[in-house]
Design an enzyme around this catalytic site. Structure first.
Site, PDB file in Angstrom:
ATOM      1  N   ASN A   1       0.877  -1.134   0.079  1.00  0.00           N
ATOM      2  CA  ASN A   1       0.097   0.076  -0.059  1.00  0.00           C
ATOM      3  C   ASN A   1       0.871   1.345  -0.056  1.00  0.00           C
ATOM      4  OD1 ASN A   1       0.759  -0.608   2.918  1.00  0.00           O
ATOM      5  ND2 ASN A   1      -0.823   0.492   3.382  1.00  0.00           N
TER       6      ASN A   1
ATOM      7  N   CYS B   1      -4.250   0.631  -2.763  1.00  0.00           N
ATOM      8  CA  CYS B   1      -3.954  -0.684  -1.888  1.00  0.00           C
ATOM      9  C   CYS B   1      -2.795  -1.389  -2.706  1.00  0.00           C
ATOM     10  CB  CYS B   1      -5.053  -1.371  -2.071  1.00  0.00           C
ATOM     11  SG  CYS B   1      -6.693  -0.456  -1.223  1.00  0.00           S
TER      12      CYS B   1
ATOM     13  N   GLU C   1      -2.887  -4.849  -3.187  1.00  0.00           N
ATOM     14  CA  GLU C   1      -3.427  -5.614  -4.175  1.00  0.00           C
ATOM     15  C   GLU C   1      -3.437  -4.897  -5.716  1.00  0.00           C
ATOM     16  OE1 GLU C   1      -6.207  -6.438  -0.362  1.00  0.00           O
ATOM     17  OE2 GLU C   1      -4.855  -4.471  -1.492  1.00  0.00           O
TER      18      GLU C   1
ATOM     19  N   CYS D   1     -10.290  -4.478  -0.099  1.00  0.00           N
ATOM     20  CA  CYS D   1     -11.538  -3.721  -0.085  1.00  0.00           C
ATOM     21  C   CYS D   1     -12.315  -3.814  -1.449  1.00  0.00           C
ATOM     22  CB  CYS D   1     -10.818  -2.320  -0.010  1.00  0.00           C
ATOM     23  SG  CYS D   1     -10.145  -1.552  -1.334  1.00  0.00           S
TER      24      CYS D   1
ATOM     25  N   CYS E   1     -10.829  -2.847  -4.600  1.00  0.00           N
ATOM     26  CA  CYS E   1      -9.744  -3.964  -4.997  1.00  0.00           C
ATOM     27  C   CYS E   1     -10.478  -4.874  -5.771  1.00  0.00           C
ATOM     28  CB  CYS E   1      -9.071  -4.369  -3.730  1.00  0.00           C
ATOM     29  SG  CYS E   1      -7.359  -2.968  -3.732  1.00  0.00           S
TER      30      CYS E   1
END
Length: 138
Positions: A48, A59, A61, A92, A95
């Site tokens: 992140n 993020c 990911e 989240c 994502c």
């Protein structure tokens, strides 16, 4: 049941935990790492990256996906995501939608600091997802 071998899962976990070390999180102090495995076995790490404007943050990911896509990879097998706590974190909503662009059957491992994990599939995390197949054909 995972499509990955135990060794492949362990490698993904290690890469995810290591990726946390690169986190830029001066505001939340919440370090997140991710490791994304392509169909040809290459692993991309992501962390992140926060921003003083908050909305400019990205993020872990999505960082991993952007790195992979920017190098020509569009097909993925699995993602591991970790933080500094023994609390299984999940991607989240943004994502989840972002990952859906590249396949609904992505395996996702939620990794604790002590290397324990839970496994899920993106379709379970984002039911009734809107994706490229929902757009009108050209």
């Amino acid at each position: 049941m995972s499509a990955l071998t135990n060794d492949q899962i362990e490698e993904l976990i290690t890469q995810s935990l290591e990726a946390r070390n690169f986190s830029y999180s001066p505001y939340s102090k919440f370090r997140v790492g991710a490791a994304l495995r392509t169909t040809d076995g290459k692993i991309y790490q992501g962390c992140n990256v926060e921003n003083a404007s908050y909305g400019g943050a990205i993020c872990a990911e999505r960082t991993a996906f952007v790195k992979a896509v920017s190098e020509g990879h569009l097909r993925f097998v699995a993602l591991a995501v970790s933080c500094d706590f023994n609390h299984y974190i999940t991607p989240c909503g943004i994502c989840r939608q972002f990952m859906n662009e590249f396949g609904k059957n992505l395996e996702i491992f939620f990794v604790n600091d002590d290397r324990t994990y839970k496994r899920s599939v993106l379709t379970d995390l984002l039911p009734y997802a809107f994706g490229p197949e929902d757009l009108p054909s050209k």
